[in-house]
Write an enzyme that holds these catalytic residues in place. Sequence first.
Site, PDB file in Angstrom:
ATOM      1  N   ARG A 152      -7.130  -6.344   6.013  1.00  0.00           N
ATOM      2  CA  ARG A 152      -5.689  -6.550   5.887  1.00  0.00           C
ATOM      3  C   ARG A 152      -5.178  -7.269   7.125  1.00  0.00           C
ATOM      4  NH1 ARG A 152      -3.766  -0.618   5.687  1.00  0.00           N
ATOM      5  NH2 ARG A 152      -5.473  -0.539   7.200  1.00  0.00           N
ATOM      6  N   GLU A 153      -4.407  -8.320   6.899  1.00  0.00           N
ATOM      7  CA  GLU A 153      -3.838  -9.043   8.019  1.00  0.00           C
ATOM      8  C   GLU A 153      -2.993  -8.096   8.869  1.00  0.00           C
ATOM      9  OE1 GLU A 153      -1.654 -12.449   6.873  1.00  0.00           O
ATOM     10  OE2 GLU A 153      -1.100 -12.989   8.922  1.00  0.00           O
ATOM     11  N   LYS A 202     -13.213  -6.603  -5.748  1.00  0.00           N
ATOM     12  CA  LYS A 202     -12.109  -7.170  -4.971  1.00  0.00           C
ATOM     13  C   LYS A 202     -10.947  -7.564  -5.890  1.00  0.00           C
ATOM     14  CE  LYS A 202      -9.793  -9.092  -1.618  1.00  0.00           C
ATOM     15  NZ  LYS A 202     -10.349 -10.113  -0.730  1.00  0.00           N
ATOM     16  N   PHE A 247       2.622   1.189  -2.268  1.00  0.00           N
ATOM     17  CA  PHE A 247       2.928   0.117  -3.217  1.00  0.00           C
ATOM     18  C   PHE A 247       3.852   0.595  -4.332  1.00  0.00           C
ATOM     19  CE2 PHE A 247       0.562  -3.387  -1.611  1.00  0.00           C
ATOM     20  CZ  PHE A 247      -0.434  -2.792  -0.843  1.00  0.00           C
ATOM     21  N   LEU A 248       4.693   1.568  -4.005  1.00  0.00           N
ATOM     22  CA  LEU A 248       5.739   1.996  -4.925  1.00  0.00           C
ATOM     23  C   LEU A 248       7.112   1.675  -4.344  1.00  0.00           C
ATOM     24  CD1 LEU A 248       4.502   5.436  -6.356  1.00  0.00           C
ATOM     25  CD2 LEU A 248       4.572   3.203  -7.489  1.00  0.00           C
ATOM     26  N   ALA A 250      10.115  -0.533  -4.621  1.00  0.00           N
ATOM     27  CA  ALA A 250      10.734  -1.480  -5.539  1.00  0.00           C
ATOM     28  C   ALA A 250      11.215  -2.700  -4.779  1.00  0.00           C
ATOM     29  CB  ALA A 250      11.908  -0.826  -6.261  1.00  0.00           C
ATOM     30  N   CYS A 258      13.426  -7.933   5.530  1.00  0.00           N
ATOM     31  CA  CYS A 258      14.451  -8.686   6.257  1.00  0.00           C
ATOM     32  C   CYS A 258      15.036  -7.911   7.413  1.00  0.00           C
ATOM     33  CB  CYS A 258      15.587  -9.053   5.306  1.00  0.00           C
ATOM     34  SG  CYS A 258      15.042  -9.838   3.790  1.00  0.00           S
TER      35      CYS A 258
END
Length: 889
Positions: A152-153, A202, A247-248, A250, A258
């Site tokens: 992961r970056e 992957k 990853f939940l 929204a 931002c």
Amino acid sequence: MAEREPIGVVGTGYVGLVTAAGFAELGNEVWCVDIDADKIARLKRGEIPIYEPGLEELVARNRERMHFSTDIADALAHARLLFVAVGTPPTYSGDPDLSAVHAVVEAMPPSDRHALVMKSTVPVGTGAAIKRHFVEQGKGDFRYVSCPEFLREGSAVNDFLHPDRVVVGDDGDWAGDAVVELYAPLGAPLVRTDIASAEMVKLAANAFLATKISFINEIANVCEETGADVIEVARGMGLDNRIGPKFLQAGIGFGGSCLAGDETVLARRGGRARITTLERLWDEGAEDLEVLAWRPGREGPEFLPVIELSRVDADELLEVRTTMGRRVVCTPDHPFVVGDGEIKLARELTTEDRVPLALGPASTASEESELRLYTLAALELAGLTESDVIVRPAARHLAGVFAEQASGLDHPRGAAARAADIRRSGALRPDESALLEIPLEGASAATARNGTHLPLTIEADEAFWRIVGLYIAEGCCIADGRRRRLTWSFHPTREEHLVDEVAGFWRARGVKVDVRRGGTAASVVVSSRLLASWWTNWLGLGRNACEQRLPDLIWDQPAASRRALLSGLFEGDGSWSPVNGGPRVIVEMGTVSDELADGVLRLLAMDGIVASRRTGRTKRSTKDTHWVRISGADQIERAIHLVPKRDRPGVLASIARQAERIAPTGYAREGNAAWVRVTSIEPRPAGGHAYSMEVSGLHTVVTTGGLVVHNCFPKDVLGLKQLAGNSGYHFQLLNAVIEVNELQKRRVINKLHKYLGSLVGKRIALLGLAFKPNTDDMREASSLVLSARLQADGAHVVAHDPVAEDEARRLISGVEFADGPLEAVRGADAVVLVTEWKQFTELDWNEVAEAMAGDVVIDGRNALDPAAVRAAGLRYEGVGRGRNGSVSV
């Protein structure tokens, strides 16, 4: 330690260099190969071409085990295993470009002792195709292993050294055994499988993440209809161990994370740096814009180009506070660099996390002191013309002015009389000096009506910057009709030396000075409309205490000039005092200007000084005061120039009496950063806009007070969609996920049908082609879908984009390209806003209405003012805007 397997790595990009450095850390000799000779030369010099926390240190630590070359034969000569980590970017069709992979395959010689280990992301079936090719080329003994990367970056070094799992796909031969043995010291769970399954792992992992992201966004849409709160829904879902919270979020991936609009960056455009807010930058645009970015291990931060600047509605904001008084307001999904090399979202931060404050000078800061400032630069800003100003050149330059030389002078009494006037008075207008070719070196200038004479040029030396610092602390600009007066005010008895310093500075340069003494203050006054305009409008200094700020020029000045300004500022508006009677000492200053406090923190950091900031309101004050404080013996010694000369021996003697120097408690200094601990993450009122920024190269931004945050755009669902599509499998669930994101583009076509009926023969104008404003990026651009669908429905499409036309011409056919927005809408039956370029949102809609044949405007970005469009007699249609123009379709 047992001898480790030597390896080769082809490709020194993000994956390749991290992989090479990681294996070197494990004790392997590593031969790194890349076709980019410049990159290899930089790596040989110890320069790291990419930013990744911990990578530079890892490479430096293992420098003796890492070898760099442009010749793949060097790797083959030493290593059996050749890891392939070349780029496979997506093509327009969505398929990966495997040309770099094929080039490596072609370069392999026949061999029974070598193996390719594929790290690059490739479609399922690539391994089988490469093995067939080897057989066809007489290289059937060359082995092949699939070993996909999951770096992961932002945390790639940690991910390599502490992986969640290692996946090895092979044919059960020596090559697979060798790769397994390489990774064995990491102790990670091993998935050893066939080649095709390893390739699918992957893609499947990325596809599942895309599914979670799209799913929660669909839930968010339902929440809007039912009044539920998607944040609470996601929290309740995530507490189920079978689902998990990640990853939940929204909206992640659709518009980016931002910062609040009043957060600041040190920006540079046209060679001039300044502190400015993100909101101001948005209004100005990102063209030719650079901002200060940071990476570990460098002397200081550096200016890098902004490649993306975007704005979204701020539905939710958090304030992240840290020790040393730094804070930043951002959206919950904004990424931060944290102390262990990871990237965390704002909502995931805890009080155990540390974030960096950038220290050290900007890499491009000048160390020259030859700057000369031209006082007539502010002529127009003062509302003056050259006819309102007279200059007095050195007398020797006027002695030879005769009538014949002055024949071109325009004067009612004639050229000869004007020449005599010039010789007698020693003064003339600037345009006359240019006509007569009279040198102005050493000249003075003044307004024609009894103005105070000023030197035409002022050397920006340390004495000058001291006077600027004293003005920021004690000065103001007073307006009296057309007159303007610059005033420095000091204590009537205790600061006589400062009165003498300011008055003496201007007198030494031939400027008339008025020293006024009263019961409460001793003031130094320079009355000059020209100087006041130059001082406030061109140099950029404030007119009063609330407006005070650092001048833009200071950011590119040498260290001596920066210190001179700060010494004047602190002597005028600061103090020093012992802590509890000593021997510890603090140096501090206070200001009611938020912008000045922000600038002082940054300017001190350029000298490696970590100051704290405290904000509060004093009695009977209507505005917050910001206190900037420096403490700690080491820091006081570094900042001793901020203490008045007469007090410096006492300060140094006091801190010398300390029995031991206590380490700072608010931060930990590591290289070019001070790492400060997060103290709280609190919700803040939302509303208005938040702003996203992508900086090339380093992937960080130095924001308010020097606090470093990560780029606003982490990898999102659009990139995952490309990877998932490359699997070549009819993935029904994922296709449905992708369709959710694609359908919104096609809804525009339905809106046009609603107003126009059949689109055959209709002229449709597309305003904007790029994926986002301020870029020429056409990847995933809505215009690709819209233009194709419109033409399929029989419409004639005309389009304009301020930047992306060249790239669009390569990707879109059958579209007429216009030179400007009004040319695009001329004769159009309908206009569709595709990209929210500023040029389009600020259009005069009355002019648009006159140019159009029809009256339909589809606002595909909800960026236009519906009232302004309708006031021009046009029909406005937004996306989900309800009474403002939303229509069910």
